[in-house]
Design a protein around this motif. Structure first.
Motif, PDB file in Angstrom:
ATOM      1  N   UNK A 191      74.466  92.211  47.340  1.00 17.08           N
ATOM      2  CA  UNK A 191      73.102  92.704  47.473  1.00 17.08           C
ATOM      3  C   UNK A 191      72.123  91.535  47.570  1.00 17.08           C
ATOM      4  N   UNK A 192      70.942  91.847  48.127  1.00 17.60           N
ATOM      5  CA  UNK A 192      69.893  90.843  48.221  1.00 17.60           C
ATOM      6  C   UNK A 192      69.715  90.302  49.630  1.00 17.60           C
ATOM      7  N   UNK A 193      68.725  89.421  49.773  1.00 16.78           N
ATOM      8  CA  UNK A 193      68.424  88.802  51.058  1.00 16.78           C
ATOM      9  C   UNK A 193      69.405  87.670  51.343  1.00 16.78           C
ATOM     10  N   UNK A 194      69.818  87.557  52.586  1.00 19.04           N
ATOM     11  CA  UNK A 194      70.762  86.522  52.971  1.00 19.04           C
ATOM     12  C   UNK A 194      70.645  86.221  54.456  1.00 19.04           C
ATOM     13  N   UNK A 195      71.190  85.066  54.841  1.00 18.27           N
ATOM     14  CA  UNK A 195      71.181  84.666  56.246  1.00 18.27           C
ATOM     15  C   UNK A 195      72.104  85.564  57.055  1.00 18.27           C
ATOM     16  N   UNK A 196      71.725  85.802  58.294  1.00 21.23           N
ATOM     17  CA  UNK A 196      72.576  86.553  59.211  1.00 21.23           C
ATOM     18  C   UNK A 196      72.613  85.798  60.528  1.00 21.23           C
ATOM     19  N   UNK A 197      73.813  85.553  61.029  1.00 24.77           N
ATOM     20  CA  UNK A 197      73.987  84.777  62.245  1.00 24.77           C
ATOM     21  C   UNK A 197      74.642  85.576  63.356  1.00 24.77           C
ATOM     22  N   UNK A 198      74.334  85.194  64.579  1.00 31.08           N
ATOM     23  CA  UNK A 198      74.937  85.798  65.767  1.00 31.08           C
ATOM     24  C   UNK A 198      75.271  84.684  66.756  1.00 31.08           C
ATOM     25  N   UNK A 199      76.262  84.949  67.614  1.00 33.98           N
ATOM     26  CA  UNK A 199      76.433  84.158  68.827  1.00 33.98           C
ATOM     27  C   UNK A 199      76.339  85.093  70.021  1.00 33.98           C
ATOM     28  N   UNK A 200      75.728  84.574  71.104  1.00 34.89           N
ATOM     29  CA  UNK A 200      75.570  85.336  72.338  1.00 34.89           C
ATOM     30  C   UNK A 200      76.213  84.571  73.485  1.00 34.89           C
ATOM     31  N   UNK A 201      77.040  85.267  74.270  1.00 37.06           N
ATOM     32  CA  UNK A 201      77.658  84.678  75.454  1.00 37.06           C
ATOM     33  C   UNK A 201      77.572  85.692  76.594  1.00 37.06           C
ATOM     34  N   UNK A 202      77.170  85.222  77.749  1.00 34.19           N
ATOM     35  CA  UNK A 202      77.132  86.109  78.899  1.00 34.19           C
ATOM     36  C   UNK A 202      78.424  85.974  79.701  1.00 34.19           C
ATOM     37  N   UNK A 203      78.724  87.004  80.460  1.00 35.92           N
ATOM     38  CA  UNK A 203      79.941  86.989  81.280  1.00 35.92           C
ATOM     39  C   UNK A 203      79.553  86.676  82.721  1.00 35.92           C
ATOM     40  N   UNK A 204      80.004  85.530  83.212  1.00 29.01           N
ATOM     41  CA  UNK A 204      79.733  85.103  84.579  1.00 29.01           C
ATOM     42  C   UNK A 204      81.066  84.964  85.299  1.00 29.01           C
ATOM     43  N   UNK A 205      81.496  86.070  85.917  1.00 30.20           N
ATOM     44  CA  UNK A 205      82.836  86.146  86.484  1.00 30.20           C
ATOM     45  C   UNK A 205      83.862  85.836  85.393  1.00 30.20           C
ATOM     46  N   UNK A 206      84.506  84.673  85.457  1.00 34.28           N
ATOM     47  CA  UNK A 206      85.552  84.412  84.474  1.00 34.28           C
ATOM     48  C   UNK A 206      85.198  83.297  83.499  1.00 34.28           C
ATOM     49  N   UNK A 207      83.922  82.958  83.406  1.00 31.76           N
ATOM     50  CA  UNK A 207      83.462  82.004  82.397  1.00 31.76           C
ATOM     51  C   UNK A 207      82.432  82.695  81.519  1.00 31.76           C
ATOM     52  N   UNK A 208      82.248  82.168  80.320  1.00 27.52           N
ATOM     53  CA  UNK A 208      81.426  82.830  79.313  1.00 27.52           C
ATOM     54  C   UNK A 208      80.481  81.820  78.660  1.00 27.52           C
ATOM     55  N   UNK A 209      79.445  81.381  79.381  1.00 28.59           N
ATOM     56  CA  UNK A 209      78.545  80.376  78.816  1.00 28.59           C
ATOM     57  C   UNK A 209      77.701  80.939  77.682  1.00 28.59           C
TER      58      UNK A 209
END
Length: 280
Positions: A191-209
């Protein structure tokens, strides 16, 4: 080489369909030119004896082993690659490169991953986003390809089960097509406030920058009690597809995190993402 397989895992139909579209060429992820691995200068301690050995193989002069902190699932995962001599002594001058490929039999595709980080004493850290689980009777599943000292090519089968609940979810966006959003939060938190993280990657044909210049608006909600919580903070970009914010859980129980992608102040994700969390 020894490898471990998990049991039956369910198929992510949408991602498999994308693999059929983008993998007819049979290529893997974007390859990288081997160069000196970046060194982790921060204080770190990795107890190799506390890790799970996933696979290993022996060469003429070296032994290469793959480890993880726990069973690997379809989400953002950290894996460790250790290079030693045949006597078990660390190989401190090893040069290592890698990529990952999902072998589905008739087709294959890559996945998002970050460059290796040299932790010292022959130990390397790799961060990979497994966008789907292995599937029974459909190819070899996820394969880790490594190149040691620019000459020895090694491949390791990785046992990737389905993450439950989901921690990496694809979503359509206004400008960047399909984006894979990975929540970097354990299934159980306090319980309580805490950090939350994400990673984002787009799909460009067969690579994922990695995808920058977004924000991720988060809302914590408790369905059983029909209320949310105050003091959540939007996750803002830190570069290289990484985002960090704050989330607050005011009591124990089953919660969900609702996430929406914004760009230049405009909501661009085509649907709201929902991540279940147990608060202890």
């Amino acid at each position: 080489m020894k490898s471990i397989y998990f049991g039956k895992v369910s198929m992510l139909l949408g991602i498999a369909c994308m693999a059929l579209v983008y993998s007819l060429t049979g290529c893997g992820n974007n390859t990288q030119t081997p160069k000196k691995n970046p060194i982790d200068t921060a204080v770190h301690t990795v107890d190799i004896n506390a890790l799970i050995r996933i696979a290993d193989t022996t060469l003429t002069d070296n032994k290469v082993s793959v480890f993880a902190q726990d069973s690997l699932t379809s989400k953002n995962e950290t894996i460790y690659i250790q290079v030693t001599g045949l006597d078990g002594a660390p190989t401190t001058d090893a040069l290592l490169d890698y990529d990952v490929v999902m072998d589905m039999g008739m087709v294959s595709h890559g996945g998002p991953y970050y460059p290796l980080v040299d932790l010292g004493n022959g130990l390397f850290k790799a961060e990979v986003v497994f966008i789907m689980a292995n599937m029974d009777d459909m190819g070899e599943g996820w394969v880790l390809h490594t190149i040691l000292n620019k000459k020895d090519s090694l491949s390791f089968l990785l046992p990737i089960a389905e993450a439950k609940p989901a921690r990496t979810i694809p979503v359509g966006t206004k400008d960047d097509g399909q984006v894979f959003v990975s929540l970097l939060l354990p299934n159980e938190v306090q319980t309580g406030a805490q950090s939350i993280g994400f990673t984002l990657h787009r799909m460009d044909h067969n690579v994922f920058p990695p995808l920058d210049n977004y924000t991720v608006e988060v809302e914590s909600f408790m369905p059983d009690m029909d209320h949310g919580s105050p003091n959540n903070e939007t996750a803002i970009g830190e570069g290289n597809g990484r985002y960090n914010g704050k989330v607050n859980f005011t009591m124990k129980g089953s919660w969900i995190i609702k996430a929406n992608l914004f760009k230049n102040g405009e909501k661009v994700s085509q649907e709201e993402l929902v991540f279940p969390v147990e608060v202890k």
